[in-house]
Structure formats: C-alpha cells, structure tokens
Design a protein around this motif. Structure first.
Motif, PDB file in Angstrom:
ATOM      1  N   THR A  42       0.658  -1.235   0.076  1.00  0.00           N
ATOM      2  CA  THR A  42      -0.018   0.090  -0.047  1.00  0.00           C
ATOM      3  C   THR A  42       0.928   1.329  -0.193  1.00  0.00           C
ATOM      4  N   ILE A  43       0.260   2.505  -0.283  1.00  0.00           N
ATOM      5  CA  ILE A  43       0.781   3.610  -0.139  1.00  0.00           C
ATOM      6  C   ILE A  43       0.005   4.477   0.941  1.00  0.00           C
ATOM      7  N   LYS A  44       0.516   4.999   1.818  1.00  0.00           N
ATOM      8  CA  LYS A  44      -0.162   5.662   2.920  1.00  0.00           C
ATOM      9  C   LYS A  44       0.302   7.332   3.163  1.00  0.00           C
ATOM     10  N   ILE A  45      -0.725   8.048   2.832  1.00  0.00           N
ATOM     11  CA  ILE A  45      -0.591   9.603   2.835  1.00  0.00           C
ATOM     12  C   ILE A  45      -0.850  10.164   4.326  1.00  0.00           C
ATOM     13  N   TRP A  46       0.068  10.708   4.824  1.00  0.00           N
ATOM     14  CA  TRP A  46       0.076  11.375   6.131  1.00  0.00           C
ATOM     15  C   TRP A  46      -0.065  12.991   6.092  1.00  0.00           C
ATOM     16  N   LYS A  47      -0.673  13.687   6.972  1.00  0.00           N
ATOM     17  CA  LYS A  47      -0.760  15.013   6.746  1.00  0.00           C
ATOM     18  C   LYS A  47      -0.728  15.646   8.183  1.00  0.00           C
ATOM     19  N   GLU A  48      -0.696  16.695   8.576  1.00  0.00           N
ATOM     20  CA  GLU A  48      -0.651  17.449   9.903  1.00  0.00           C
ATOM     21  C   GLU A  48      -1.953  17.393  10.444  1.00  0.00           C
ATOM     22  N   ASP A  49      -2.139  17.359  11.653  1.00  0.00           N
ATOM     23  CA  ASP A  49      -3.169  17.540  12.520  1.00  0.00           C
ATOM     24  C   ASP A  49      -3.594  18.870  12.602  1.00  0.00           C
ATOM     25  N   ASP A  50      -4.994  19.381  11.884  1.00  0.00           N
ATOM     26  CA  ASP A  50      -5.158  20.889  11.833  1.00  0.00           C
ATOM     27  C   ASP A  50      -5.616  21.388  13.338  1.00  0.00           C
ATOM     28  N   GLY A  51      -6.222  20.524  14.058  1.00  0.00           N
ATOM     29  CA  GLY A  51      -6.761  20.910  15.383  1.00  0.00           C
ATOM     30  C   GLY A  51      -5.639  20.991  16.501  1.00  0.00           C
ATOM     31  N   ALA A  52      -4.440  20.723  16.128  1.00  0.00           N
ATOM     32  CA  ALA A  52      -3.197  20.819  17.239  1.00  0.00           C
ATOM     33  C   ALA A  52      -2.756  22.234  17.284  1.00  0.00           C
ATOM     34  N   ASP A  53      -2.361  22.603  18.598  1.00  0.00           N
ATOM     35  CA  ASP A  53      -1.900  23.762  18.651  1.00  0.00           C
ATOM     36  C   ASP A  53      -0.598  23.830  19.822  1.00  0.00           C
ATOM     37  N   PRO A  54       0.306  24.727  20.080  1.00  0.00           N
ATOM     38  CA  PRO A  54       1.200  24.507  21.151  1.00  0.00           C
ATOM     39  C   PRO A  54       0.712  24.205  22.425  1.00  0.00           C
ATOM     40  N   GLU A  55      -0.457  24.532  22.677  1.00  0.00           N
ATOM     41  CA  GLU A  55      -0.975  24.345  23.974  1.00  0.00           C
ATOM     42  C   GLU A  55      -1.610  23.008  24.216  1.00  0.00           C
ATOM     43  N   SER A  56      -2.125  22.204  23.373  1.00  0.00           N
ATOM     44  CA  SER A  56      -2.499  20.923  23.392  1.00  0.00           C
ATOM     45  C   SER A  56      -1.179  19.783  23.365  1.00  0.00           C
ATOM     46  N   HIS A  57      -0.333  20.209  22.349  1.00  0.00           N
ATOM     47  CA  HIS A  57       0.773  19.242  21.996  1.00  0.00           C
ATOM     48  C   HIS A  57       2.008  20.170  22.156  1.00  0.00           C
ATOM     49  N   PRO A  58       2.363  20.468  23.464  1.00  0.00           N
ATOM     50  CA  PRO A  58       3.596  21.310  23.684  1.00  0.00           C
ATOM     51  C   PRO A  58       4.873  20.552  23.704  1.00  0.00           C
ATOM     52  N   VAL A  59       5.934  21.453  23.574  1.00  0.00           N
ATOM     53  CA  VAL A  59       7.393  20.876  23.625  1.00  0.00           C
ATOM     54  C   VAL A  59       7.737  20.157  24.947  1.00  0.00           C
ATOM     55  N   ASP A  60       8.045  19.123  24.949  1.00  0.00           N
ATOM     56  CA  ASP A  60       8.452  18.353  26.083  1.00  0.00           C
ATOM     57  C   ASP A  60       9.970  18.748  26.620  1.00  0.00           C
ATOM     58  N   MET A  61       9.997  19.926  27.036  1.00  0.00           N
ATOM     59  CA  MET A  61      11.439  20.330  27.561  1.00  0.00           C
ATOM     60  C   MET A  61      12.216  19.962  28.308  1.00  0.00           C
ATOM     61  N   LYS A  62      11.603  18.842  29.260  1.00  0.00           N
ATOM     62  CA  LYS A  62      12.202  18.240  30.325  1.00  0.00           C
ATOM     63  C   LYS A  62      12.894  16.911  29.703  1.00  0.00           C
ATOM     64  N   SER A  63      12.196  16.232  28.967  1.00  0.00           N
ATOM     65  CA  SER A  63      12.901  15.170  28.256  1.00  0.00           C
ATOM     66  C   SER A  63      13.928  15.494  27.193  1.00  0.00           C
ATOM     67  N   TRP A  64      13.686  16.674  26.712  1.00  0.00           N
ATOM     68  CA  TRP A  64      14.637  17.209  25.832  1.00  0.00           C
ATOM     69  C   TRP A  64      15.735  17.541  26.118  1.00  0.00           C
ATOM     70  N   THR A  65      15.696  18.258  27.508  1.00  0.00           N
ATOM     71  CA  THR A  65      16.860  18.720  28.232  1.00  0.00           C
ATOM     72  C   THR A  65      17.647  17.604  28.809  1.00  0.00           C
ATOM     73  N   LYS A  66      17.031  16.616  29.118  1.00  0.00           N
ATOM     74  CA  LYS A  66      17.568  15.347  29.725  1.00  0.00           C
ATOM     75  C   LYS A  66      18.407  14.762  28.564  1.00  0.00           C
ATOM     76  N   GLU A  67      17.915  14.518  27.290  1.00  0.00           N
ATOM     77  CA  GLU A  67      18.511  13.691  26.259  1.00  0.00           C
ATOM     78  C   GLU A  67      19.885  14.674  25.809  1.00  0.00           C
ATOM     79  N   CYS A  68      19.656  16.049  25.531  1.00  0.00           N
ATOM     80  CA  CYS A  68      20.636  16.750  25.280  1.00  0.00           C
ATOM     81  C   CYS A  68      21.996  16.619  26.162  1.00  0.00           C
TER      82      CYS A  68
END
Length: 396
Positions: free
Chosen positions: A364-390
């Motif tokens: 098959t061929i699958k087509i993906w697109k961005e979720d139009d209903g998402a925003d920085p409040e509903s899907h924030p950047v996880d800075m805690k885990s990102w800092t730990k990984e860096c």
C-alpha cells in the motif's frame, strides 16, 4: 625573637570557600594569592578555580504540529519501493517489486476518493528501486534491479531512451537540478553520470567498495553526495570527477540521504542512527537517535520537519534544526497482511510539504498530513525530556 614571631602571628588576608550555586572556589577578603595564576583581580568575591563545567545550553526546538494518517491507496501487487512527485504537485509515481510504475492523482488519493490510480507503466523485468521526474522536461526516469535505467516520455507514456552500462542492479538515481545530468548507483559500487539527451555515460565516479544505496544531487559544490553499504559517505567534485571528502562515522550501511532545501546540510540514515552533516566540508553536526530498526528512508520539507522510516514500520518526525523528535508513529499493515509486512521502504514529502507519502511492504501507499486541530497548548514541546536527552552522555 619577638621580631621573628611577628610574621607567624599574621592572619591570612583572604579566605577561600566553595560556592555550591556556581560550583567554584571563590575568594573573600584581601588580595588573592592565585591572581597571577588564574588571572583574577584582587579583592573579594572573585572566582579562583571552577570545579565543574557549566552545562551546555539546550537549543529551543521549533514547534511542529503532529501528523496523522489521512488515506491509504492500494494497487501494487508487491512491495512498494520508491516514490517521486511531479513538479506541479498534481500527481506522483510509485515503483514496486511487481515491476510496474503507477501514476496516482495526488488530490484524489489524499482525500481517499476512488479513481486515484491514473496509469500503469510496464517495461522493467525486475523490481523498480528508483524514480525521478524532471522539473525542466517532460521526462521521467526509472531504475531497477534488472540493470535498466529508462527514460519515459510522459506525453506518449513510452520509453524513449535506455542508459546501458551498469553491471548489476541499480538501487538509486538522482537528477541534477541545473544540468542535464542523471546520476545512478547500484550494486556495481560506482556512480554513473549520464547525459540525459544523448544517453551516453559522461563520467564514472568510483571509490566505494560496496553497494551504493543513496545518491543526492545539488546545484552547488559538492554537487553529488553518495551513501554506500560500505558505511561511508562521499562528497564528490563533479568537475574533477574525484572525491572531495569521505565520511566514516557510520557503523552500518547507509541506505538513505536527504538534503535540506533551506540550509547547506544533509542527513544520512543507517541502521545505527541518523546523522546530520554540513554539506560544504562534511563536518559532523549531530546524531539523531531513537529508531531501533534499519532505516530505509528519510525526507525533509521546507518547514523543517524531518521524517525517517524503518523496516519495522516505525515513522519518526523530528525538528530538523535542533534534532528534537516530536512524534513517534507506527504504521499498521493492511488486513490480510503478515505482521512482518509493516515495513516502510521509502517516504517523500510532496512539493508543498504538507503531505507525506510512505511506500510500504504491505503493498500500500499511505498518505500522512498534519493535524489541523493541534496547537502548542494541546501538544507542547517536552522540554524536560529534551533537556535530559541533550545532556546525556552517549557513546555511538
């Protein structure tokens, strides 16, 4: 005797103490006896000897909306191995193990409507591994494991040129963005440069010692970048026909490369991890780790979203500039397929960068697109885990 005892009775004019906040030894009081050695000025409260290095700054990732599966298109009778887009973004082509090239309507496939398959082209006698559509002519190019490199005229839908010369299967191809040149690479461990108009071999770039899995062409030097199963990446001087630099950081075979359209860098994908490089001189920039599988494909769009796909069906999305992995997706094989057929062999963003096409082992061929209903409040950047990984020390 009293005069001799006076120097021993003198108290030190400074006190050295440990500052837990800054992690350094500081002086308080009078003159600093170590000023000459450390460069500190006389007086109290000056740093003398830092006992621990301050942590490196953590880059701030750019927020990207999460992606989701939009549609699934089926039509191939075997694994789908490659995909390419038309310059006007109206249709795209896919090639598979069933030896056919299929032309799809992008709008209909993206909406999940019927009639998405427009045309099927036959001409290869083995699996098709590479496709490219010329932005300056009406030609399409295909390469396969049957040693064939074909040029198709899209006005007549027929083969108009054959490029003979490869001694074994051809695994990848790339079009030069400004010159009428076609680059192909495969199991004969060399990159062959073809004149599109005359179908003659202009140059052969040799140096790799194993199968060439990926080739990328750019308008500026180095104009050709290749990745091979000998675990090396080579940057080529096209004018001289020689290697400019050889990058040996990878420990596994390199199967995919992608160049960023907005900066002079590129990403390589192998079974160990993703690595980002400076394209001008080949300097190493960073590792992108998170996959636990052999990586078959990677792609980046103009918004700075990097997609990487593995043969276990994993699809990870990254912020290209910082290397922050903001989403981990996993494809699902269509009903009736084996569980092991959830692999992804190729992925590409369309010309607008808003849709991602994945070619998969479940035919098959699958087509993906961005979720139009998402925003920085509903899907924030996880800075805690990102800092730990860096700040985590990792051996590669």
């Amino acid at each position: 005797a009293a005069a001799a005892a006076e120097p021993a009775a003198e108290k030190p004019s400074h006190v050295v103490s440990y500052d837990a906040t800054s992690g350094a030894l500081v002086t308080t009081g009078g003159a600093n006896p170590t000023a000459a050695a450390t460069g500190a000025k006389a007086g109290g409260g000056k740093l003398v000897v830092p006992t621990r290095r301050p942590p490196p700054p953590v880059p701030q990732p750019t927020w990207h909306a999460p992606w989701k599966l939009a549609a699934v298109a089926s039509g191939h009778l075997g694994w789908v191995r490659c995909v390419a887009f038309e310059p006007r973004n109206e249709w795209f082509v896919t090639g598979g193990v069933d030896r056919t090239i299929k032309v799809w309507d992008l709008a209909k496939c993206g909406a999940g409507a019927e009639g998405g398959l427009k045309l099927t082209l036959t001409g290869h006698i083995n699996a098709i591994r590479g496709l490219a559509v010329s932005p300056r002519t009406t030609y399409m190019f295909s390469a396969g494991e049957d040693k064939k490199v074909l040029c198709w005229d899209l006005e007549t839908n027929k083969v108009v040129r054959h490029y003979h010369g490869h001694l074994s299967g051809v695994y990848c191809l790339g079009l030069h963005p400004t010159l009428d040149l076609l680059m192909t690479g495969g199991r004969d461990s060399c990159v062959r440069c073809w004149d599109i108009r005359t179908s003659k071999q202009v140059m052969m770039l040799g140096g790799h010692t194993s199968t060439i899995g990926a080739v990328e062409c750019c308008a500026t030097d180095p104009q050709v970048v290749t990745g091979s199963h000998d675990c090396t990446i080579r940057l080529w001087d096209l004018a001289a026909g020689k290697t400019r630099a050889t990058l040996t950081h990878h420990k596994k075979a390199i199967r995919a490369l992608c160049c960023a359209p907005f900066e002079d860098s590129f990403v390589s994908a192998a079974a160990d991890n993703l690595k980002k490089w400076q394209r001008k001189d080949g300097s190493f920039l960073r590792n992108l780790q998170g996959h636990r599988a052999v990586l078959n494909a990677c792609a980046v769009n103009a918004d700075g979203v990097l997609a990487s796909a593995g043969d276990d069906g994993s699809l990870r999305l990254w912020d290209y500039r910082t290397g922050y992995g903001f989403q981990d997706l996993r494809t699902v094989a269509q009903p009736g397929s084996l569980e092991c057929e959830a692999g992804i062999y190729d992925c590409k963003f369309d010309k607008s960068g808003t849709r991602l096409i994945t070619c998969e082992a479940d035919k098959t061929i699958k087509i993906w697109k961005e979720d139009d209903g998402a925003d920085p409040e509903s899907h924030p950047v996880d800075m805690k885990s990102w800092t730990k990984e860096c700040r985590r020390l990792t051996r590669y």
